[in-house]
Design a protein around this motif. Sequence first.
Motif, mmCIF file in Angstrom:
data_model
loop_
_atom_site.group_PDB
_atom_site.id
_atom_site.type_symbol
_atom_site.label_atom_id
_atom_site.label_comp_id
_atom_site.label_asym_id
_atom_site.label_seq_id
_atom_site.Cartn_x
_atom_site.Cartn_y
_atom_site.Cartn_z
ATOM 1 N N SER A 115 -3.012 -0.472 -4.283
ATOM 2 C CA SER A 115 -3.543 -0.199 -2.955
ATOM 3 C C SER A 115 -2.940 1.114 -2.488
ATOM 4 O O SER A 115 -1.722 1.252 -2.421
ATOM 5 N N GLN A 116 -3.796 2.088 -2.193
ATOM 6 C CA GLN A 116 -3.352 3.396 -1.743
ATOM 7 C C GLN A 116 -3.903 3.653 -0.350
ATOM 8 O O GLN A 116 -4.861 3.014 0.063
ATOM 9 N N ASN B 285 -8.353 -0.202 -1.304
ATOM 10 C CA ASN B 285 -7.932 -1.384 -2.055
ATOM 11 C C ASN B 285 -8.593 -1.355 -3.427
ATOM 12 O O ASN B 285 -9.760 -1.667 -3.561
ATOM 13 N N GLN B 286 -7.800 -0.948 -4.423
ATOM 14 C CA GLN B 286 -8.304 -0.871 -5.787
ATOM 15 C C GLN B 286 -7.852 -2.097 -6.568
ATOM 16 O O GLN B 286 -7.021 -2.877 -6.110
ATOM 17 N N THR B 287 -8.373 -2.245 -7.766
ATOM 18 C CA THR B 287 -8.073 -3.426 -8.564
ATOM 19 C C THR B 287 -6.592 -3.552 -8.864
ATOM 20 O O THR B 287 -6.011 -4.625 -8.721
ATOM 21 N N ALA B 288 -5.958 -2.476 -9.285
ATOM 22 C CA ALA B 288 -4.562 -2.556 -9.726
ATOM 23 C C ALA B 288 -3.562 -2.060 -8.698
ATOM 24 O O ALA B 288 -2.367 -2.253 -8.863
ATOM 25 N N ASP C 286 -1.973 9.122 -6.820
ATOM 26 C CA ASP C 286 -2.546 9.165 -8.168
ATOM 27 C C ASP C 286 -3.292 10.467 -8.446
ATOM 28 O O ASP C 286 -3.900 10.626 -9.500
ATOM 29 N N GLY C 287 -3.254 11.428 -7.503
ATOM 30 C CA GLY C 287 -3.892 12.728 -7.695
ATOM 31 C C GLY C 287 -5.304 12.816 -7.151
ATOM 32 O O GLY C 287 -5.875 13.911 -7.115
ATOM 33 N N SER C 288 -5.891 11.719 -6.707
ATOM 34 C CA SER C 288 -7.240 11.762 -6.161
ATOM 35 C C SER C 288 -7.215 12.324 -4.740
ATOM 36 O O SER C 288 -6.216 12.235 -4.038
ATOM 37 N N MET C 289 -8.342 12.919 -4.347
ATOM 38 C CA MET C 289 -8.458 13.544 -3.035
ATOM 39 C C MET C 289 -9.131 12.596 -2.050
ATOM 40 O O MET C 289 -9.969 11.787 -2.435
ATOM 41 N N LEU C 290 -8.758 12.738 -0.774
ATOM 42 C CA LEU C 290 -9.335 11.925 0.292
ATOM 43 C C LEU C 290 -9.473 12.813 1.528
ATOM 44 O O LEU C 290 -8.566 13.569 1.856
ATOM 45 N N SER C 291 -10.607 12.707 2.214
ATOM 46 C CA SER C 291 -10.868 13.514 3.399
ATOM 47 C C SER C 291 -11.395 12.615 4.508
ATOM 48 O O SER C 291 -12.222 11.746 4.255
ATOM 49 N N LEU C 292 -10.917 12.835 5.750
ATOM 50 C CA LEU C 292 -11.393 12.088 6.918
ATOM 51 C C LEU C 292 -11.988 13.065 7.927
ATOM 52 O O LEU C 292 -11.397 14.106 8.224
ATOM 53 N N THR D 34 0.850 -1.184 0.000
ATOM 54 C CA THR D 34 0.000 0.000 0.000
ATOM 55 C C THR D 34 0.888 1.237 0.000
ATOM 56 O O THR D 34 1.838 1.333 0.776
ATOM 57 N N HIS D 35 0.579 2.202 -0.872
ATOM 58 C CA HIS D 35 1.327 3.455 -0.961
ATOM 59 C C HIS D 35 0.599 4.505 -0.133
ATOM 60 O O HIS D 35 -0.489 4.945 -0.493
ATOM 61 N N PHE D 36 1.198 4.891 1.013
ATOM 62 C CA PHE D 36 0.573 5.815 1.948
ATOM 63 C C PHE D 36 1.059 7.245 1.738
ATOM 64 O O PHE D 36 2.204 7.480 1.373
#
Length: 158
Positions: A147-148, A142-145, A61-67, A39-41
């Motif tokens: 893990s981020q 956990n994506q198909t190709a 990969d440039g996608s955004m994530l918020s917690l 997994t790339h953290f």
Amino acid sequence: MFSSRFFKWLIIEIIAVVGIGAYVLIDSHDVYQWWVGDTHFVQSSDTCDLHVSACDVTLKDGSMLSLEIIPKEIPLMKPLKFKVTSTVDLPSLEIKLFATNMNMGLHTIKLNQTAQGVYEGEGMLPTCVVGNMIWQANVILNQTAQSQGAIFTFKTDK
């Protein structure tokens, strides 16, 4: 001596035994981890405080994530709502939650999709007599190709 029908049934039985053995002995999660790799953290900003507002990160990969954790005071031994907003669309996400300054166990919180790019789940943090616990929440996609993931750190009092 042996007919071709015998060999056909023998091959079918061997395939069945191998299939059942593989099903019982091989963990699909391990196969998935082998397939996508580590997994790339990405670490959230040190200035972000989950007691004040949601924390945002940009994944590799440039996608955004918020917690976001609700309630904001993050009480111990009370139900907490974990809300993740993402530009990546998956059926579910998970959070691996643990204390960094004392072993308080590993808590896995399963998040289910409630809207487009919105995932929610509930969990509870254990209390500690020492207090001032530093927690790390690892949100794993956990994506198909690949893990981020994103790492969020926060503190709790007694």
